[in-house]
Design an enzyme around this catalytic site. Sequence first.
Site, mmCIF file in Angstrom:
data_model
loop_
_atom_site.group_PDB
_atom_site.id
_atom_site.type_symbol
_atom_site.label_atom_id
_atom_site.label_comp_id
_atom_site.label_asym_id
_atom_site.label_seq_id
_atom_site.Cartn_x
_atom_site.Cartn_y
_atom_site.Cartn_z
ATOM 1 C CE LYS A 180 7.591 -28.972 -28.278
ATOM 2 N NZ LYS A 180 6.529 -29.921 -27.895
HETATM 3 C C1 5RP Z 1 6.072 -35.233 -28.461
HETATM 4 C C2 5RP Z 1 6.209 -33.766 -28.468
HETATM 5 C C3 5RP Z 1 5.774 -33.072 -27.237
HETATM 6 O O1 5RP Z 1 5.008 -31.929 -27.609
HETATM 7 C C4 5RP Z 1 6.992 -32.563 -26.481
HETATM 8 O O2 5RP Z 1 7.958 -33.567 -26.393
HETATM 9 C C5 5RP Z 1 6.583 -32.101 -25.070
HETATM 10 O O3 5RP Z 1 6.089 -33.200 -24.379
HETATM 11 P P1 5RP Z 1 6.963 -33.841 -23.181
HETATM 12 O O4 5RP Z 1 7.019 -32.839 -22.069
HETATM 13 O O5 5RP Z 1 6.196 -35.104 -22.812
HETATM 14 O O6 5RP Z 1 8.312 -34.122 -23.784
HETATM 15 O O7 5RP Z 1 6.662 -33.129 -29.403
HETATM 16 O O8 5RP Z 1 6.012 -35.694 -29.752
#
Ligand code: 5RP
Length: 274
Positions: A180
């Site tokens: 991610k």
């Molecule tokens: C926050 C995270 C979230 O899973 C990731 O950032 C995705 O959320 P967003 O779209 O709000 O950034 O790791 O700790």
Amino acid sequence: MVQAYLDVGIQSRMNRIITPKDNRVVMLAVDHPYFQGPTTGLRNMSRTIQTLLPYCDCLMTTRGAVRSNIAPGDLGSKPIMLRVTGGNSVLFEELSDEKLTVTIREAIRMDAAGVAVSVYIGSAYQQQTIVNLTDMINHAEEYGIPVLAVTAVGKNMARDLRYLALASRICQDAGARIIKTYYCEEFSKLVDWVAPTAVVVAGGKYSSPPDALQMAYHSVQAGAAGVDFGRNIFQDENPLGMIKAIYAIVHEDHTVKEALDIYHACLPHASKLD
Ligand code: 5RP
């Protein structure tokens, strides 16, 4: 023979996360309170999850959020991507000092389809977080559970191709099955450089429906398997409209304009999440 068995296990769980019919995923991220506390839109976590769960493919969440807000029957077949690192808060300047906070046994007990580990490349605790990732991969792969690596961006890092590709490739080489990261210019190069590892895109801070939908669209057009959005969904005034619009972009090849039409169609009945 054992190896084949493990491959079946990993593949089965990967198929629960990333839909084999189109190799895409809409992941809903609600793990933010692990370091942000009562984040806007997640203060009433039960209501947020009940509202949005039917429209995502996978829920990225935490042990406490599941225990406190999801009755065993409510999940149905919806897979969980369980965050297994933490140990910090927004009150502390250096967010990268994270440890493994959930065991693989707990993840198995919770029937997690995958586990998520944050890695802070270029930060003060870079090595600690990379070893968190490799330790968890060592444990998880024994049980056929895929690990998703979150390339958390240190405060001094630019979210550009050079940095995000470096961080993503380090995670791939560590053995992460899903990465991610954040969208950036020339994103298709990042996807190519970590192929065949699946990439999902985090949404980041709340922006606006057109901007968030544009990001989702460009991400999948550039080869990402999908998105793992949180704030751009649950902090919008029309969260149902947002997740339905994102789903249409990721799974139904809708354009941003077509997705915005879906968003606006939901607006009259919209209600903000607390
Ligand atoms: C926050 C995270 C979230 O899973 C990731 O950032 C995705 O959320 P967003 O779209 O709000 O950034 O790791 O700790």
